[in-house]
Design an enzyme around this catalytic site. Structure first.
Site, PDB file in Angstrom:
ATOM      1  N   LYS A 111       0.699  -1.223  -0.054  1.00 18.97           N
ATOM      2  CA  LYS A 111       0.228  -0.236  -0.038  1.00 18.97           C
ATOM      3  C   LYS A 111       0.608   1.663   0.078  1.00 18.97           C
ATOM      4  CE  LYS A 111      -3.457  -2.403   0.203  1.00 18.97           C
ATOM      5  NZ  LYS A 111      -2.794  -3.584  -0.806  1.00 18.97           N
TER       6      LYS A 111
HETATM    7  C1  LIG Z   1      -9.859  -3.841  -1.419  1.00 14.38           C
HETATM    8  C2  LIG Z   1      -9.243  -4.506  -0.108  1.00 14.38           C
HETATM    9  N1  LIG Z   1      -9.780  -4.763   1.380  1.00 14.38           N
HETATM   10  C3  LIG Z   1      -8.729  -5.663   2.510  1.00 14.38           C
HETATM   11  C4  LIG Z   1      -7.779  -5.856   1.303  1.00 14.38           C
HETATM   12  C5  LIG Z   1      -6.625  -6.760   3.082  1.00 14.38           C
HETATM   13  O1  LIG Z   1      -5.597  -6.344   3.087  1.00 14.38           O
HETATM   14  P1  LIG Z   1      -4.954  -6.774   4.259  1.00 14.38           P
HETATM   15  O2  LIG Z   1      -3.328  -7.384   3.215  1.00 14.38           O
HETATM   16  O3  LIG Z   1      -3.709  -5.874   5.539  1.00 14.38           O
HETATM   17  O4  LIG Z   1      -5.245  -7.149   5.058  1.00 14.38           O
HETATM   18  C6  LIG Z   1      -6.650  -5.369   0.935  1.00 14.38           C
HETATM   19  C7  LIG Z   1      -5.323  -5.739   0.369  1.00 14.38           C
HETATM   20  O5  LIG Z   1      -4.974  -5.723  -0.800  1.00 14.38           O
HETATM   21  C8  LIG Z   1      -7.773  -4.846  -0.762  1.00 14.38           C
HETATM   22  O6  LIG Z   1      -7.686  -4.945  -1.959  1.00 14.38           O
END
Ligand SMILES: Cc1ncc(COP(=O)(O)O)c(C=O)c1O
Length: 369
Positions: free
Chosen positions: A188
């Protein structure tokens, strides 16, 4: 080969001063001083970029668990077993809903913006038949969310809204009481490795979900007031996070310059990007939107030219075996979005020559059709 993404976090020397503080404090986790400093810095950063409202945050081990805890808080005491969400999202959104006992009901998206709209959600609510406990609204690839429109939706329908704004930490123009869940994953724009946060002006939500991150204990007791688990970050993760903020302005400038170079390159050859991208908001997963029937020629050209690309959300959550039996209300817009949206190479250190190579490849592929 031009890679589609090269994650980059602060280098060792930038983190060391914070690691020394851990050596001295002997506090390694449990909301220690670095974790508290990181939380305050994140809240201040988001508040200043939003409309100045005093933002509070619950820090979690991931973006996925941020969505889980926000949902758990917002559905407490409510009826309904479905969670309305766009099919066009990273599959984490669907996992989060199932992990709190809900079943996804997939709604369509607007193929122009790749986002769920209040009108599409209202139509899907009717199709779902009154069994919806919550709506998760996704920010596609970090695009800003229209918080006011979703506040009006919640008031009109009486159904709680949770935002999955995983990639949007830099792009929050407004924060209200509805929880905004972000990811701090290394991929990110504001990443610390692994981590997540729930951002909101609702201090009760933050108190309760923070308790959930530590076995449901309230600040001063070892009694589980609410159901929880271990969703905390360690002081080491917070050390990286503080180093990220030290270098964030320079990183944002780098991302903005590269994004604007892409916007200019694609504008020149008539290729659309997500509305406002580059000028109004930034992300790490840059997506170009190709006209119907042209994306396959472009990706074949990328393959031939050694340019990595990705459909970051695949063809939608319904295409995953784990979610294939979930109901939906017709996904024509999702199919159109998935066909058109191609993630192109992007990372802070991408060079103008690499961006030219990507745009040149697209131009040749489209001209050869
Ligand atoms: C739209 C969306 N939701 C949730 C997540 C999940 O985040 P994490 O990988 O920090 O659990 C991501 C991760 O890329 C995402 O793109």
């Amino acid at each position: 080969m031009i890679p589609v993404l090269i994650p980059s976090l602060p280098e060792t020397d930038a983190i060391v001063p914070y690691l020394r503080r851990i050596d001295q404090s002997h506090i390694y986790s449990n909301y220690g001083p670095l974790s508290r400093a990181f939380t305050e810095t994140l809240c201040r950063f988001v508040s200043e970029r939003a409309d100045g409202a005093p933002v509070a945050a619950t820090i979690t081990g991931s973006g996925t668990t941020a969505i889980e805890l926000a949902l758990r808080y917002r559905i407490a005491g409510r009826k309904g077993r479905l969670c309305l969400m766009p099919a066009y999202t990273f599959v984490a959104t669907a996992h989060a809903a199932v992990n709190v006992g809900l079943e996804p009901f997939f709604a369509d998206v607007d193929p122009e913006t790749l986002a769920l709209t209040p009108a599409i959600a209202a139509r899907a609510l009717a199709a779902a038949g009154g069994d919806v406990a919550a709506v998760v609204v996704v920010s596609p690839y970090g695009a800003p969310i229209d918080v006011a429109a979703w506040e009006a939706f919640e008031t009109a329908h009486g159904i709680p809204v949770v935002f999955d704004a995983a990639a949007a930490t830099l792009n929050l123009h407004r924060v209200g009481a509805q929880p905004i869940c972000v990811s701090l994953h290394a991929t990110k724009a504001l990443g610390i490795g692994e981590g997540g946060a729930i951002l909101t002006t609702d201090t009760d939500l933050v108190a309760q979900t923070t308790a959930m991150t530590g076995f449901g204990f309230s600040a001063s007791s070892r009694v589980s007031e609410v159901r929880g688990g271990n969703y905390r970050i360690s002081e080491y993760a917070a050390a990286v996070g503080l180093a990220v903020f030290d270098g964030l302005e320079a990183r944002i400038q780098q991302l903005r310059d590269a994004s604007l170079a892409y916007v200019a390159g694609f504008e020149r050859i008539g290729v659309r990007m997500q509305p406002g991208f580059g000028r109004d908001w930034l992300t790490m997963t840059i997506t170009a939107l190709f006209e119907p029937g042209t994306a396959d020629a472009v990706t074949a050209g990328f393959d031939a030219d050694g340019i990595q690309w990705r459909r970051w959300y695949g063809t939608g959550c319904q295409a995953h075996p784990a979610f294939a039996t979930c109901r939906h209300d017709g996904l024509a817009g999702t199919a159109a979005a998935a066909a058109s949206a191609i993630g192109v190479p992007f990372f802070p250190a991408i060079t103008p020559a690499q961006i030219d190579a990507v745009c040149g490849s697209v131009e040749r592929s489209l001209a050869a059709r």
